[in-house]
Design an enzyme around this catalytic site. Sequence first.
Site, mmCIF file in Angstrom:
data_model
loop_
_atom_site.group_PDB
_atom_site.id
_atom_site.type_symbol
_atom_site.label_atom_id
_atom_site.label_comp_id
_atom_site.label_asym_id
_atom_site.label_seq_id
_atom_site.Cartn_x
_atom_site.Cartn_y
_atom_site.Cartn_z
ATOM 1 N N CYS A 283 2.494 -8.213 6.984
ATOM 2 C CA CYS A 283 1.769 -8.639 5.782
ATOM 3 C C CYS A 283 1.479 -7.479 4.837
ATOM 4 O O CYS A 283 1.305 -7.687 3.635
ATOM 5 C CB CYS A 283 0.453 -9.310 6.168
ATOM 6 S SG CYS A 283 0.628 -10.807 7.148
ATOM 7 N N HIS B 266 -0.055 -17.147 0.822
ATOM 8 C CA HIS B 266 0.222 -15.775 1.276
ATOM 9 C C HIS B 266 1.699 -15.638 1.635
ATOM 10 O O HIS B 266 2.093 -15.864 2.779
ATOM 11 C CB HIS B 266 -0.668 -15.483 2.479
ATOM 12 C CG HIS B 266 -0.403 -14.208 3.200
ATOM 13 N ND1 HIS B 266 0.115 -13.075 2.584
ATOM 14 C CD2 HIS B 266 -0.592 -13.867 4.516
ATOM 15 C CE1 HIS B 266 0.232 -12.112 3.483
ATOM 16 N NE2 HIS B 266 -0.180 -12.564 4.653
ATOM 17 N N CYS C 146 -4.874 -6.831 5.922
ATOM 18 C CA CYS C 146 -4.515 -6.627 7.322
ATOM 19 C C CYS C 146 -3.024 -6.861 7.516
ATOM 20 O O CYS C 146 -2.378 -7.552 6.722
ATOM 21 C CB CYS C 146 -5.319 -7.563 8.224
ATOM 22 S SG CYS C 146 -5.102 -9.322 7.864
#
Length: 415
Positions: A92, A371, A401
Amino acid sequence: MSEAWIIDACRTPRGIGKQGKGALADIHPQQLGATVLAALRDRNELDTAAVDDIIFGTSMQVGPQGGDLARMAALDAGYDIKASGVTIDRFCGSGITTTNMAAAAIAAGYEDVVIAGGCEMMSLHPMLGEIQLGVRGALMDAGNLRLRAQHPQTHQGVAADAIATLEGISRQALDELAVESQVRAARAIAEGRFERSLVPVYHEDGRLALDREEFPRPGTTLEGLAKLGPSFEAMADVPLDDAGTTLRSMVLARYPGLDIEHVHHAGNSSGVVDGAAAILYASPEAAKARGWRPRARIVAMANIGDDPTLMLNAPVPAALKVLARAGLRKEDIDVWEINEAFSVVAEKFQRDLALDRDKVNINGGAMALGHPIAATGAMLIGTALDELERTDGRYGLITMCAAGGMAPAVIIERI
Protein backbone atom coordinates in the site's frame (compact mmCIF):
# COMPACT_ATOMS: atom_id res chain seq x y z
CA MET A 1 21.49 19.36 -2.40
CA SER A 2 18.86 20.68 -4.77
CA GLU A 3 15.18 21.07 -4.00
CA ALA A 4 12.62 18.76 -5.58
CA TRP A 5 9.59 20.67 -6.83
CA ILE A 6 6.12 19.33 -7.54
CA ILE A 7 5.02 20.83 -10.83
CA ASP A 8 1.69 19.04 -11.25
CA ALA A 9 -0.34 16.11 -9.94
CA CYS A 10 -3.26 14.27 -11.45
CA ARG A 11 -5.29 11.11 -10.97
CA THR A 12 -8.12 9.14 -12.44
CA PRO A 13 -11.44 8.81 -10.66
CA ARG A 14 -11.66 5.67 -8.54
CA GLY A 15 -13.83 3.04 -10.17
CA ILE A 16 -15.50 0.19 -8.30
CA GLY A 17 -12.97 -2.65 -8.31
CA LYS A 18 -15.19 -5.50 -9.38
CA GLN A 19 -15.46 -7.19 -12.74
CA GLY A 20 -18.85 -6.49 -14.30
CA LYS A 21 -19.60 -3.62 -11.91
CA GLY A 22 -16.79 -1.08 -12.14
CA ALA A 23 -16.56 1.44 -14.98
CA LEU A 24 -12.77 0.94 -15.26
CA ALA A 25 -12.66 -2.83 -14.80
CA ASP A 26 -12.44 -3.65 -18.51
CA ILE A 27 -9.60 -1.18 -19.22
CA HIS A 28 -6.05 -2.52 -19.37
CA PRO A 29 -3.93 -1.27 -16.43
CA GLN A 30 -1.26 -0.03 -18.83
CA GLN A 31 -3.90 2.10 -20.52
CA LEU A 32 -5.10 3.41 -17.16
CA GLY A 33 -1.55 4.37 -16.28
CA ALA A 34 -1.18 5.98 -19.70
CA THR A 35 -4.17 8.20 -18.93
CA VAL A 36 -2.42 10.08 -16.14
CA LEU A 37 0.90 10.20 -17.99
CA ALA A 38 -0.77 11.71 -21.03
CA ALA A 39 -2.52 14.26 -18.81
CA LEU A 40 0.75 15.42 -17.25
CA ARG A 41 2.29 15.75 -20.70
CA ASP A 42 -0.60 17.73 -22.16
CA ARG A 43 -1.23 19.94 -19.14
CA ASN A 44 2.41 21.00 -18.88
CA GLU A 45 3.57 20.99 -22.52
CA LEU A 46 6.05 18.33 -21.47
CA ASP A 47 8.72 17.22 -23.92
CA THR A 48 8.70 13.57 -22.90
CA ALA A 49 12.21 13.03 -24.26
CA ALA A 50 13.36 15.14 -21.30
CA VAL A 51 11.82 12.78 -18.70
CA ASP A 52 14.71 11.06 -16.95
CA ASP A 53 12.58 8.31 -15.45
CA ILE A 54 9.05 7.24 -14.58
CA ILE A 55 8.65 5.42 -11.26
CA PHE A 56 5.34 3.67 -10.68
CA GLY A 57 4.02 1.50 -7.92
CA THR A 58 1.99 -1.62 -8.60
CA SER A 59 1.44 -4.14 -5.85
CA MET A 60 0.16 -7.19 -7.71
CA GLN A 61 2.73 -7.40 -10.52
CA VAL A 62 1.47 -10.42 -12.44
CA GLY A 63 -0.72 -10.90 -15.50
CA PRO A 64 -1.88 -7.59 -17.04
CA GLN A 65 -0.18 -5.70 -14.19
CA GLY A 66 3.20 -7.35 -14.77
CA GLY A 67 5.94 -6.46 -17.20
CA ASP A 68 7.04 -3.08 -15.74
CA LEU A 69 3.80 -1.14 -15.92
CA ALA A 70 5.57 2.23 -15.76
CA ARG A 71 7.49 1.66 -18.98
CA MET A 72 4.56 0.08 -20.81
CA ALA A 73 2.17 2.86 -19.75
CA ALA A 74 4.64 5.47 -20.99
CA LEU A 75 4.90 3.78 -24.36
CA ASP A 76 1.12 3.43 -24.50
CA ALA A 77 0.77 7.15 -23.75
CA GLY A 78 3.00 8.00 -26.71
CA TYR A 79 5.99 9.13 -24.65
CA ASP A 80 9.36 9.39 -26.34
CA ILE A 81 11.24 6.11 -26.10
CA LYS A 82 13.98 7.92 -24.15
CA ALA A 83 11.65 8.18 -21.15
CA SER A 84 12.46 5.03 -19.21
CA GLY A 85 10.33 3.50 -16.48
CA VAL A 86 10.54 1.24 -13.45
CA THR A 87 7.84 -0.34 -11.29
CA ILE A 88 8.25 -1.04 -7.57
CA ASP A 89 6.24 -2.62 -4.77
CA ARG A 90 5.94 -1.49 -1.16
CA PHE A 91 2.40 -2.82 -0.99
CA CYS A 92 0.00 0.00 0.00
CA GLY A 93 2.92 2.36 0.58
CA SER A 94 4.10 2.16 -3.02
CA GLY A 95 2.53 5.43 -4.19
CA ILE A 96 4.33 7.50 -1.56
CA THR A 97 7.56 5.57 -2.00
CA THR A 98 7.71 6.18 -5.76
CA THR A 99 7.29 9.91 -5.24
CA ASN A 100 9.94 9.92 -2.52
CA MET A 101 12.33 8.07 -4.80
CA ALA A 102 11.72 10.59 -7.58
CA ALA A 103 12.26 13.52 -5.24
CA ALA A 104 15.43 11.96 -3.81
CA ALA A 105 16.96 11.48 -7.26
CA ILE A 106 16.28 15.11 -8.11
CA ALA A 107 17.47 16.44 -4.74
CA ALA A 108 20.70 14.46 -5.14
CA GLY A 109 21.30 16.11 -8.50
CA TYR A 110 21.25 12.89 -10.50
CA GLU A 111 18.05 13.61 -12.43
CA ASP A 112 16.10 16.70 -13.47
CA VAL A 113 12.59 15.61 -14.49
CA VAL A 114 10.93 12.53 -13.01
CA ILE A 115 7.34 11.33 -12.95
CA ALA A 116 6.17 9.17 -10.07
CA GLY A 117 2.87 7.57 -9.12
CA GLY A 118 1.11 4.26 -9.33
CA CYS A 119 -1.63 2.16 -10.84
CA GLU A 120 -3.68 -0.64 -9.35
CA MET A 121 -6.60 -2.53 -10.84
CA MET A 122 -8.15 -4.20 -7.82
CA SER A 123 -10.84 -5.63 -10.06
CA LEU A 124 -8.08 -8.00 -11.24
CA HIS A 125 -6.84 -9.00 -7.78
CA PRO A 126 -8.93 -12.12 -7.10
CA MET A 127 -7.77 -13.67 -10.38
CA LEU A 128 -4.17 -12.49 -10.03
CA GLY A 129 -3.93 -13.67 -6.42
CA GLU A 130 -4.78 -17.21 -7.46
CA ILE A 131 -2.32 -17.09 -10.33
CA GLN A 132 0.51 -15.78 -8.17
CA LEU A 133 0.18 -17.61 -4.90
CA GLY A 134 -2.67 -20.06 -4.78
CA VAL A 135 -5.59 -19.70 -2.41
CA ARG A 136 -3.93 -21.24 0.68
CA GLY A 137 -0.67 -19.37 0.30
CA ALA A 138 -2.10 -15.91 -0.37
CA LEU A 139 -0.28 -14.27 2.54
CA MET A 140 2.63 -11.87 2.78
CA ASP A 141 5.05 -14.71 3.56
CA ALA A 142 3.91 -16.61 0.43
CA GLY A 143 4.15 -19.90 2.27
CA ASN A 144 7.62 -19.31 3.71
CA LEU A 145 7.19 -21.25 6.96
CA ARG A 146 10.57 -20.19 8.35
CA LEU A 147 9.57 -16.55 8.01
CA ARG A 148 6.11 -17.31 9.41
CA ALA A 149 7.71 -18.77 12.54
CA GLN A 150 9.73 -15.57 13.05
CA HIS A 151 7.11 -13.02 12.04
CA PRO A 152 3.58 -14.39 11.63
CA GLN A 153 1.75 -12.04 9.26
CA THR A 154 -1.99 -12.37 9.25
CA HIS A 155 -4.57 -10.78 6.95
CA GLN A 156 -4.75 -6.97 7.26
CA GLY A 157 -8.42 -7.07 8.27
CA VAL A 158 -7.73 -9.49 11.11
CA ALA A 159 -4.78 -7.30 12.15
CA ALA A 160 -7.08 -4.27 12.17
CA ASP A 161 -9.51 -6.06 14.47
CA ALA A 162 -6.62 -7.13 16.73
CA ILE A 163 -5.36 -3.55 16.99
CA ALA A 164 -8.81 -2.24 17.86
CA THR A 165 -9.08 -4.88 20.58
CA LEU A 166 -5.65 -4.10 22.00
CA GLU A 167 -6.32 -0.36 21.94
CA GLY A 168 -9.85 -0.62 23.33
CA ILE A 169 -11.32 1.23 20.33
CA SER A 170 -15.01 0.44 19.95
CA ARG A 171 -16.92 -0.36 16.80
CA GLN A 172 -19.06 2.70 17.53
CA ALA A 173 -16.01 4.98 17.28
CA LEU A 174 -14.84 3.26 14.10
CA ASP A 175 -18.27 3.55 12.49
CA GLU A 176 -18.50 7.22 13.44
CA LEU A 177 -15.23 7.89 11.66
CA ALA A 178 -16.48 5.96 8.61
CA VAL A 179 -19.62 8.09 8.41
CA GLU A 180 -17.55 11.26 8.78
CA SER A 181 -15.34 10.11 5.89
CA GLN A 182 -18.42 9.77 3.69
CA VAL A 183 -19.73 13.18 4.75
CA ARG A 184 -16.42 14.89 4.01
CA ALA A 185 -16.00 13.15 0.65
CA ALA A 186 -19.53 14.11 -0.39
CA ARG A 187 -18.86 17.74 0.52
CA ALA A 188 -15.57 17.75 -1.36
CA ILE A 189 -17.20 16.31 -4.47
CA ALA A 190 -20.14 18.72 -4.31
CA GLU A 191 -17.78 21.69 -3.97
CA GLY A 192 -15.47 20.51 -6.77
CA ARG A 193 -12.40 20.19 -4.55
CA PHE A 194 -10.99 17.30 -6.61
CA GLU A 195 -11.49 18.89 -10.02
CA ARG A 196 -7.96 20.24 -10.52
CA SER A 197 -6.42 16.78 -10.16
CA LEU A 198 -9.13 14.60 -11.67
CA VAL A 199 -8.74 13.48 -15.30
CA PRO A 200 -11.41 11.44 -17.14
CA VAL A 201 -10.76 7.97 -18.49
CA TYR A 202 -11.85 6.92 -21.98
CA HIS A 203 -12.25 3.63 -23.78
CA GLU A 204 -10.11 2.94 -26.83
CA ASP A 205 -12.98 3.92 -29.12
CA GLY A 206 -13.26 7.34 -27.48
CA ARG A 207 -16.29 6.61 -25.29
CA LEU A 208 -16.13 8.06 -21.80
CA ALA A 209 -15.46 5.35 -19.23
CA LEU A 210 -15.49 7.41 -16.02
CA ASP A 211 -15.17 11.06 -15.03
CA ARG A 212 -16.38 10.97 -11.41
CA GLU A 213 -15.81 9.06 -8.21
CA GLU A 214 -17.74 5.80 -8.45
CA PHE A 215 -17.36 4.34 -4.96
CA PRO A 216 -18.74 6.88 -2.42
CA ARG A 217 -21.98 6.14 -0.59
CA PRO A 218 -23.05 9.58 0.67
CA GLY A 219 -26.19 8.23 2.30
CA THR A 220 -24.23 6.13 4.79
CA THR A 221 -25.55 6.32 8.35
CA LEU A 222 -24.54 4.90 11.70
CA GLU A 223 -27.76 2.92 11.74
CA GLY A 224 -26.97 1.39 8.38
CA LEU A 225 -23.43 0.48 9.37
CA ALA A 226 -24.67 -1.13 12.58
CA LYS A 227 -26.52 -3.71 10.49
CA LEU A 228 -23.34 -4.93 8.76
CA GLY A 229 -21.73 -8.09 10.03
CA PRO A 230 -17.96 -8.26 10.65
CA SER A 231 -16.00 -9.04 7.51
CA PHE A 232 -13.02 -10.90 8.97
CA GLU A 233 -14.38 -13.11 11.77
CA ALA A 234 -15.10 -16.21 9.68
CA MET A 235 -11.93 -15.72 7.66
CA ALA A 236 -9.85 -15.72 10.83
CA ASP A 237 -10.58 -19.40 11.54
CA VAL A 238 -10.16 -20.95 8.09
CA PRO A 239 -7.25 -23.48 8.08
CA LEU A 240 -4.39 -22.29 5.89
CA ASP A 241 -2.35 -25.48 5.88
CA ASP A 242 -2.45 -29.11 6.93
CA ALA A 243 -1.15 -28.15 10.38
CA GLY A 244 -4.32 -26.16 11.05
CA THR A 245 -2.69 -22.73 11.03
CA THR A 246 -5.28 -19.95 10.91
CA LEU A 247 -5.12 -16.20 10.64
CA ARG A 248 -6.24 -16.00 14.26
CA SER A 249 -3.55 -18.38 15.45
CA MET A 250 -0.93 -16.27 13.72
CA VAL A 251 -1.95 -13.27 15.82
CA LEU A 252 -2.14 -15.35 18.99
CA ALA A 253 1.39 -16.62 18.41
CA ARG A 254 2.56 -13.08 19.14
CA TYR A 255 -0.26 -11.94 21.42
CA PRO A 256 -1.28 -15.01 23.48
CA GLY A 257 -4.72 -14.94 25.01
CA LEU A 258 -5.98 -12.00 22.95
CA ASP A 259 -9.74 -12.34 22.47
CA ILE A 260 -10.06 -10.50 19.16
CA GLU A 261 -13.22 -8.44 18.86
CA HIS A 262 -14.19 -8.30 15.19
CA VAL A 263 -15.26 -4.71 14.55
CA HIS A 264 -14.36 -4.03 10.91
CA HIS A 265 -16.72 -4.53 7.99
CA ALA A 266 -17.24 -3.24 4.47
CA GLY A 267 -18.44 0.14 5.71
CA ASN A 268 -15.47 1.01 7.92
CA SER A 269 -12.75 -0.52 5.75
CA SER A 270 -11.17 0.91 2.61
CA GLY A 271 -13.06 0.47 -0.65
CA VAL A 272 -11.93 -1.95 -3.36
CA VAL A 273 -11.35 0.24 -6.43
CA ASP A 274 -9.33 0.74 -9.61
CA GLY A 275 -7.27 3.87 -10.20
CA ALA A 276 -4.02 5.55 -11.24
CA ALA A 277 -2.15 8.71 -10.25
CA ALA A 278 1.00 10.54 -11.29
CA ILE A 279 3.06 13.50 -10.08
CA LEU A 280 5.52 15.54 -12.14
CA TYR A 281 8.72 16.43 -10.27
CA ALA A 282 11.51 18.72 -11.44
CA SER A 283 14.61 20.43 -10.15
CA PRO A 284 14.37 24.23 -9.84
CA GLU A 285 16.76 24.64 -12.78
CA ALA A 286 14.74 22.31 -15.03
CA ALA A 287 11.47 23.97 -14.03
CA LYS A 288 12.73 27.48 -14.69
CA ALA A 289 14.18 26.46 -18.05
CA ARG A 290 10.75 25.20 -19.13
CA GLY A 291 8.70 28.01 -17.65
CA TRP A 292 7.02 25.74 -15.11
CA ARG A 293 5.64 27.29 -11.95
CA PRO A 294 6.08 24.94 -9.00
CA ARG A 295 3.14 24.08 -6.77
CA ALA A 296 5.09 22.63 -3.84
CA ARG A 297 8.46 21.38 -2.69
CA ILE A 298 9.46 18.27 -0.78
CA VAL A 299 10.51 19.18 2.77
CA ALA A 300 11.34 15.76 4.24
CA MET A 301 10.81 12.05 3.65
CA ALA A 302 10.95 9.01 5.90
CA ASN A 303 10.43 5.27 5.98
CA ILE A 304 10.00 3.08 9.04
CA GLY A 305 9.12 -0.48 9.99
CA ASP A 306 6.97 -1.77 12.85
CA ASP A 307 5.46 -5.05 14.07
CA PRO A 308 4.76 -7.23 10.99
CA THR A 309 2.03 -9.17 12.81
CA LEU A 310 -0.13 -6.15 13.64
CA MET A 311 1.10 -4.73 10.35
CA LEU A 312 -0.82 -1.43 10.40
CA ASN A 313 0.79 0.56 13.23
CA ALA A 314 3.77 2.17 11.48
CA PRO A 315 2.15 5.50 10.39
CA VAL A 316 2.52 7.11 13.84
CA PRO A 317 6.29 6.49 14.14
CA ALA A 318 6.67 7.40 10.45
CA ALA A 319 4.95 10.75 11.06
CA LEU A 320 7.12 11.46 14.11
CA LYS A 321 10.26 10.56 12.15
CA VAL A 322 9.46 12.80 9.19
CA LEU A 323 8.50 15.69 11.48
CA ALA A 324 11.85 15.38 13.24
CA ARG A 325 13.70 15.33 9.93
CA ALA A 326 11.86 18.46 8.82
CA GLY A 327 12.43 20.24 12.12
CA LEU A 328 8.70 20.78 12.42
CA ARG A 329 6.08 20.25 15.12
CA LYS A 330 2.72 18.62 14.55
CA GLU A 331 1.15 22.06 15.10
CA ASP A 332 2.95 23.28 11.95
CA ILE A 333 1.04 20.85 9.71
CA ASP A 334 -2.03 22.33 8.05
CA VAL A 335 -3.19 19.22 6.19
CA TRP A 336 -2.78 15.60 7.30
CA GLU A 337 -3.52 12.68 5.00
CA ILE A 338 -3.51 9.25 6.64
CA ASN A 339 -4.82 6.45 4.46
CA GLU A 340 -7.99 4.89 5.81
CA ALA A 341 -6.96 1.33 5.08
CA PHE A 342 -9.20 0.44 8.01
CA SER A 343 -10.97 2.80 10.34
CA VAL A 344 -8.74 1.82 13.26
CA VAL A 345 -5.63 3.02 11.39
CA ALA A 346 -6.92 6.59 11.08
CA GLU A 347 -8.59 6.57 14.50
CA LYS A 348 -5.46 5.38 16.32
CA PHE A 349 -3.30 7.82 14.35
CA GLN A 350 -5.40 10.78 15.43
CA ARG A 351 -5.60 9.60 19.05
CA ASP A 352 -1.90 8.80 19.44
CA LEU A 353 -0.78 12.14 18.01
CA ALA A 354 -3.63 14.11 19.64
CA LEU A 355 -4.38 15.81 16.33
CA ASP A 356 -6.93 18.45 15.46
CA ARG A 357 -9.41 16.26 13.60
CA ASP A 358 -10.47 19.16 11.40
CA LYS A 359 -7.04 18.97 9.76
CA VAL A 360 -7.02 15.21 9.10
CA ASN A 361 -8.46 13.72 5.91
CA ILE A 362 -10.35 16.93 5.35
CA ASN A 363 -11.95 15.67 2.14
CA GLY A 364 -12.67 12.14 3.25
CA GLY A 365 -10.53 9.07 2.82
CA ALA A 366 -10.39 5.55 1.51
CA MET A 367 -13.44 4.36 3.45
CA ALA A 368 -15.50 6.68 1.25
CA LEU A 369 -13.40 7.02 -1.89
CA GLY A 370 -11.58 3.68 -2.11
CA HIS A 371 -7.97 2.52 -1.93
CA PRO A 372 -6.34 1.44 -5.22
CA ILE A 373 -3.37 -0.04 -3.32
CA ALA A 374 -0.17 1.19 -5.04
CA ALA A 375 -1.80 4.31 -6.52
CA THR A 376 -3.26 5.67 -3.30
CA GLY A 377 -0.14 7.35 -1.94
CA ALA A 378 0.30 9.55 -5.02
CA MET A 379 -3.42 10.33 -4.88
CA LEU A 380 -3.10 11.46 -1.26
CA ILE A 381 -0.17 13.74 -2.07
CA GLY A 382 -2.20 15.37 -4.83
CA THR A 383 -5.21 15.70 -2.52
CA ALA A 384 -3.10 17.31 0.19
CA LEU A 385 -1.60 19.74 -2.32
CA ASP A 386 -5.01 20.73 -3.68
CA GLU A 387 -6.25 21.33 -0.14
CA LEU A 388 -3.22 23.43 0.80
CA GLU A 389 -3.90 25.60 -2.22
CA ARG A 390 -7.62 25.83 -1.49
CA THR A 391 -7.09 26.92 2.12
CA ASP A 392 -3.83 28.86 1.73
CA GLY A 393 -2.06 26.35 3.96
CA ARG A 394 1.68 25.77 4.07
CA TYR A 395 2.60 22.23 5.14
CA GLY A 396 1.01 18.86 4.41
CA LEU A 397 2.03 15.51 5.90
CA ILE A 398 1.08 12.31 4.08
CA THR A 399 1.59 8.78 5.39
CA MET A 400 0.03 5.34 5.21
CA CYS A 401 0.45 1.82 6.51
CA ALA A 402 1.85 -0.93 4.31
CA ALA A 403 1.82 -4.70 4.60
CA GLY A 404 4.81 -6.20 6.33
CA GLY A 405 4.49 -3.55 9.06
CA MET A 406 5.87 -0.48 7.24
CA ALA A 407 5.00 3.15 6.53
CA PRO A 408 6.52 5.77 4.23
CA ALA A 409 5.86 9.45 4.95
CA VAL A 410 6.46 12.79 3.27
CA ILE A 411 6.00 16.45 4.12
CA ILE A 412 5.30 18.91 1.33
CA GLU A 413 5.33 22.71 1.45
CA ARG A 414 3.10 24.74 -0.84
CA ILE A 415 4.99 27.25 -2.97
